[in-house]
Design a protein around this motif. Structure first.
Motif: not given
Length: 301
Positions: A181-183, A209-212, A214-216, A221-222
């Motif tokens: 779900s997080r991924l 900002i959105l990509l940052i 998304a990274f976290f 998620g992993y």
């Protein structure tokens, strides 16, 4: 060839053919360069091409030895021909149209591989993990190829990633489903970031900002997948390697902020590809082994 080894070789073949196909993607810029005689040699792309050829040839030969005459001649011609054209394109001065023929042959072979080799996943989740691996490869290679065709391929990869996540979620426990779900949230944020990236000035800032974020979210998620019992110890270790791949890509993104670092970033992306391949392969192995063990236990009763 044992079933587990067969599936490992299948994934190796698919990843290598896809990687090689990415290096052969039709690119208008390369076509113009070849016409006017300007060299566009790129060392990271060259390394990807060699890796795809060698890894793909070894896996295809292993299947030829194992399956013999039962392996489709058409499939052998397409896969072997695509790999052979990949070798020819390494020679300077080779016509650019050979890249297009090789790309088409490899693309068709990718679609035919599952039925031609006779691969059957133990459950839908394993197929999802396989799709995610292929999708992630498209996304990461975009940092190496960095052209309009690779950008389009990366967008296609996001779609495959979403499909793969839906399939993976159906084959894992609650903790793993939380990770999936997080991924999925990270994918949605990445797609929105791409859309904002098309807007001048302010759009780039919002996209960043959105990509940052998304990274976290993806990193967490992993982390959840790493705690999923459905993946087994092997799969949990694989999820850990996927987190390492994200850290490697983050280092690459930081270095990319400085001028004249494209080649360094390309090599860093190659390292990330290795961790991604290893990580998802371990997740696949963990899921397939667990389900195979359950079938054996059920057959004992």
């Amino acid at each position: 060839m044992k079933e587990n080894e067969k599936k490992q070789k299948f994934v190796q073949l698919q990843v290598c053919m896809l990687l090689l196909a990415c290096t052969l993607l039709p690119d208008f810029g390369s076509l113009v360069s070849s016409i006017i005689g300007i060299s566009d040699f790129d060392i990271p792309v060259f390394c990807c091409q060699v890796l795809g050829i060698v890894g793909g040839a070894l896996a295809l030969y292993a299947f030829y030895q194992s399956l013999g005459n039962s392996l489709s001649v058409v499939y052998l011609a397409l896969a072997g021909g695509g790999l052979a054209i990949g070798v020819l394109t390494l020679i300077p001065g080779v016509p650019i149209w050979l890249n297009y023929i090789g790309f088409i042959a490899l693309l068709i072979a990718l679609f035919l591989s599952k039925n031609s080799i006779g691969i059957q996943w133990n459950n839908c989740g394993s197929q999802g993990a396989y799709l995610i691996l292929m999708a992630t490869l498209l996304h990461v290679y975009d940092g190496i190829g960095d052209s309009m065709p690779t950008h389009i391929a990366a967008l296609v990869g996001l779609v495959l990633y979403w499909i793969g996540l839906n399939q993976l979620k159906s084959g894992i426990d609650t903790k793993g489903a939380q990770g999936v779900s997080r991924l999925k949230i990270a994918v949605i944020l990445s797609i929105i970031a791409i859309i904002f990236g098309w807007i001048p000035l302010l759009g780039s800032l919002v996209a960043g900002i959105l990509l940052i974020i998304a990274f976290f979210v993806e990193f967490m998620g992993y982390g959840s997948l790493k705690q999923s019992a459905s993946l087994g110890v092997t799969g949990q270790d694989g999820a850990g390697k996927l987190r390492i791949s994200m850290i490697v890509l983050l280092i690459g993104a930081f270095i990319d902020l400085f001028p004249l670092t494209g080649m360094v970033v390309g090599f860093i992306s190659l390292v990330a590809i290795w961790f991604i391949f290893k990580g998802w392969m371990m997740i696949l192995d963990g899921m397939e082994f667990r389900i195979a063990r359950q079938k054996e236990d059920n057959s004992d009763f």
